[in-house]
Write a protein that holds these residues in place. Structure first.
Motif, PDB file in Angstrom:
ATOM      1  N   MET A   1      -0.395   5.398  15.687  1.00  0.00           N
ATOM      2  CA  MET A   1      -0.528   6.318  14.568  1.00  0.00           C
ATOM      3  C   MET A   1       0.675   6.182  13.635  1.00  0.00           C
ATOM      4  O   MET A   1       1.822   6.348  14.076  1.00  0.00           O
ATOM      5  N   PRO A   2       0.459   5.831  12.368  1.00  0.00           N
ATOM      6  CA  PRO A   2       1.593   5.686  11.449  1.00  0.00           C
ATOM      7  C   PRO A   2       2.349   7.006  11.315  1.00  0.00           C
ATOM      8  O   PRO A   2       1.754   8.081  11.308  1.00  0.00           O
ATOM      9  N   GLY A   3       3.659   6.904  11.237  1.00  0.00           N
ATOM     10  CA  GLY A   3       4.487   8.093  11.103  1.00  0.00           C
ATOM     11  C   GLY A   3       4.807   8.790  12.401  1.00  0.00           C
ATOM     12  O   GLY A   3       5.546   9.779  12.419  1.00  0.00           O
ATOM     13  N   SER A   4       4.277   8.292  13.515  1.00  0.00           N
ATOM     14  CA  SER A   4       4.546   8.933  14.800  1.00  0.00           C
ATOM     15  C   SER A   4       6.008   8.778  15.184  1.00  0.00           C
ATOM     16  O   SER A   4       6.618   7.734  14.917  1.00  0.00           O
ATOM     17  N   PRO A   5       6.580   9.785  15.830  1.00  0.00           N
ATOM     18  CA  PRO A   5       7.917   9.585  16.390  1.00  0.00           C
ATOM     19  C   PRO A   5       7.904   8.456  17.413  1.00  0.00           C
ATOM     20  O   PRO A   5       6.873   8.166  18.023  1.00  0.00           O
ATOM     21  N   TYR A   6       9.048   7.806  17.567  1.00  0.00           N
ATOM     22  CA  TYR A   6       9.290   6.774  18.574  1.00  0.00           C
ATOM     23  C   TYR A   6       8.627   5.433  18.278  1.00  0.00           C
ATOM     24  O   TYR A   6       8.605   4.558  19.153  1.00  0.00           O
ATOM     25  N   LEU A   7       8.122   5.245  17.065  1.00  0.00           N
ATOM     26  CA  LEU A   7       7.615   3.915  16.720  1.00  0.00           C
ATOM     27  C   LEU A   7       8.708   2.854  16.814  1.00  0.00           C
ATOM     28  O   LEU A   7       8.431   1.686  17.073  1.00  0.00           O
ATOM     29  N   ASP A   8       9.960   3.275  16.600  1.00  0.00           N
ATOM     30  CA  ASP A   8      11.065   2.318  16.623  1.00  0.00           C
ATOM     31  C   ASP A   8      11.805   2.308  17.954  1.00  0.00           C
ATOM     32  O   ASP A   8      12.818   1.613  18.100  1.00  0.00           O
ATOM     33  N   SER A   9      11.296   3.061  18.963  1.00  0.00           N
ATOM     34  CA  SER A   9      12.001   3.083  20.253  1.00  0.00           C
ATOM     35  C   SER A   9      11.037   3.376  21.395  1.00  0.00           C
ATOM     36  O   SER A   9      11.335   4.167  22.289  1.00  0.00           O
ATOM     37  N   ASP A  10       9.881   2.738  21.359  1.00  0.00           N
ATOM     38  CA  ASP A  10       8.874   2.917  22.402  1.00  0.00           C
ATOM     39  C   ASP A  10       9.477   2.628  23.775  1.00  0.00           C
ATOM     40  O   ASP A  10      10.102   1.580  23.981  1.00  0.00           O
ATOM     41  N   ALA A  11       9.287   3.529  24.719  1.00  0.00           N
ATOM     42  CA  ALA A  11       9.882   3.379  26.051  1.00  0.00           C
ATOM     43  C   ALA A  11       9.406   2.134  26.777  1.00  0.00           C
ATOM     44  O   ALA A  11      10.077   1.660  27.702  1.00  0.00           O
ATOM     45  N   VAL A  12       8.239   1.584  26.365  1.00  0.00           N
ATOM     46  CA  VAL A  12       7.720   0.387  27.045  1.00  0.00           C
ATOM     47  C   VAL A  12       7.702  -0.823  26.114  1.00  0.00           C
ATOM     48  O   VAL A  12       7.071  -1.834  26.425  1.00  0.00           O
ATOM     49  N   PHE A  13       8.375  -0.723  24.955  1.00  0.00           N
ATOM     50  CA  PHE A  13       8.597  -1.868  24.054  1.00  0.00           C
ATOM     51  C   PHE A  13       7.298  -2.471  23.508  1.00  0.00           C
ATOM     52  O   PHE A  13       7.249  -3.656  23.189  1.00  0.00           O
ATOM     53  N   ALA A  14       6.252  -1.655  23.360  1.00  0.00           N
ATOM     54  CA  ALA A  14       4.917  -2.194  23.064  1.00  0.00           C
ATOM     55  C   ALA A  14       4.541  -2.180  21.591  1.00  0.00           C
ATOM     56  O   ALA A  14       3.467  -2.671  21.233  1.00  0.00           O
ATOM     57  N   VAL A  15       5.373  -1.632  20.722  1.00  0.00           N
ATOM     58  CA  VAL A  15       5.000  -1.529  19.315  1.00  0.00           C
ATOM     59  C   VAL A  15       5.172  -2.867  18.606  1.00  0.00           C
ATOM     60  O   VAL A  15       6.223  -3.506  18.698  1.00  0.00           O
ATOM     61  N   LYS A  16       4.119  -3.294  17.932  1.00  0.00           N
ATOM     62  CA  LYS A  16       4.180  -4.427  17.017  1.00  0.00           C
ATOM     63  C   LYS A  16       3.740  -3.917  15.648  1.00  0.00           C
ATOM     64  O   LYS A  16       2.821  -3.092  15.542  1.00  0.00           O
ATOM     65  N   HIS A  17       4.396  -4.396  14.612  1.00  0.00           N
ATOM     66  CA  HIS A  17       4.100  -3.903  13.259  1.00  0.00           C
ATOM     67  C   HIS A  17       2.618  -4.040  12.926  1.00  0.00           C
ATOM     68  O   HIS A  17       2.028  -3.158  12.300  1.00  0.00           O
ATOM     69  N   SER A  18       2.001  -5.129  13.395  1.00  0.00           N
ATOM     70  CA  SER A  18       0.596  -5.364  13.070  1.00  0.00           C
ATOM     71  C   SER A  18      -0.338  -4.349  13.706  1.00  0.00           C
ATOM     72  O   SER A  18      -1.509  -4.235  13.306  1.00  0.00           O
TER      73      SER A  18
END
Length: 299
Positions: free
Chosen positions: A240-257
């Motif tokens: 979800m755009p704007g969600s907290p923790y997009l830049d510090s996911d505990a499991v390192f799973a966020v990709k910009h795409s």
């Protein structure tokens, strides 16, 4: 019985002796994996030189991780996630699927079967006042729609809990659905907007995070597994755009795409999908790579 031991233990030669013990392994891949494991694990031990109490603590920790696993909780997956191993495996395998949607971690909560649902159904069985409309397509890397593909979906609720975490409050299958795409490779369903949430911290993985001063939070997301014959299955998220923790996911799973394309439902959406005008809308495009020739990627 023939012993593989050749003499007194020597720190310099023990690793080679252990590796030689696997020389008779009939499967080439198994032999490569086991010998690499021994080599790297022995080097790790040489680097940190653990005391015996530290080694015992490590064994107790892994034992506790195993004991925390049950039919709805996979603590070893959670451990792999917080160490970044799950994401490393996914990223390595993405290199074999050029042009496909980026994959990401399975997570520890895909431990129960999603109920089969019809296109347009809601996966919210609690009756939230507002629904998020999710519309999407499944297509090949050549741009062709994939009819009759399966799309397995699961997510937490607005409070950040999965159904298996709240069996007294959420019916089994809440927030889950197994959909089949139409002739144009399309799927759509209604749900609630998920919340960011902490991964489970009531087990040994939580103790590890506490001991290392790390937070346990994941940004809000919806899980997807898409599969079609002659194609590699895809495990991914939409964040979800704007969600907290997009830049510090505990499991390192966020990709910009994978940060979602969000909008609002207009009159046409309202008429077609049965949601109110102005309801949140998420659009998802899932692209599957072809299965490897002679491989077992396709279901």
């Amino acid at each position: 019985m023939t012993s593989t031991h050749t003499g007194d233990v020597d720190i310099a030669t023990l690793t080679d002796e252990v590796i030689r013990s696997f020389d008779g392994t009939p499967n080439v891949r198994t032999k490569a994996i086991v010998t690499a494991l021994v080599r790297h694990l022995h080097n790790f031990v040489r680097e940190i030189e653990p005391s015996l109490p530290e080694w015992e603590t490590a064994i107790e920790f892994l034992t506790a991780v195993g004991k925390k696993c049950d039919p709805v909780r996979q603590e070893f997956v959670l451990l792999s996630d917080v160490l970044g191993v799950s994401m490393l495996v996914e990223t390595i395998n993405d290199q074999q699927a050029p042009g496909a949607t980026d994959s990401t971690v399975l997570g520890p909560f895909h431990m129960t079967e999603s109920p089969a649902r019809q296109l347009g159904d809601t996966i919210d069985e609690v009756g939230a006042p507002q629904h998020l409309l999710v519309t999407g397509t499944v297509r090949s890397t050549q741009g062709e729609p994939l009819p009759h593909a399966t799309v397995d979906v699961w997510q937490c609720n607005e409070e950040g809990f999965y159904d298996v975490q709240q069996p007294d409050l959420q019916p089994a299958g809440n927030g889950r659905g197994l959909f089949t795409t139409d002739q144009q490779g399309r799927f759509w369903f209604r749900t609630v907007t998920p919340s960011h949430y902490p991964i489970p911290t009531d087990g040994p993985v939580g103790e590890l995070l506490h001991a290392t001063g790390r937070h346990p939070y994941r940004p809000a997301h919806i899980h997807f597994i898409a599969a079609a014959p002659q194609h590699r299955p895809l495990t991914t998220h939409i964040f979800m755009p704007g969600s907290p923790y997009l830049d510090s996911d505990a499991v390192f799973a966020v990709k910009h795409s994978l940060v979602g394309d969000m909008g609002t439902a207009d009159a046409e959406h309202a008429a077609q999908f049965g949601v109110e005008i102005g309801s949140p809308l998420a659009t998802v495009d899932l692209v599957l790579a072809p299965a490897a020739p002679g491989g077992t990627d396709a279901p």
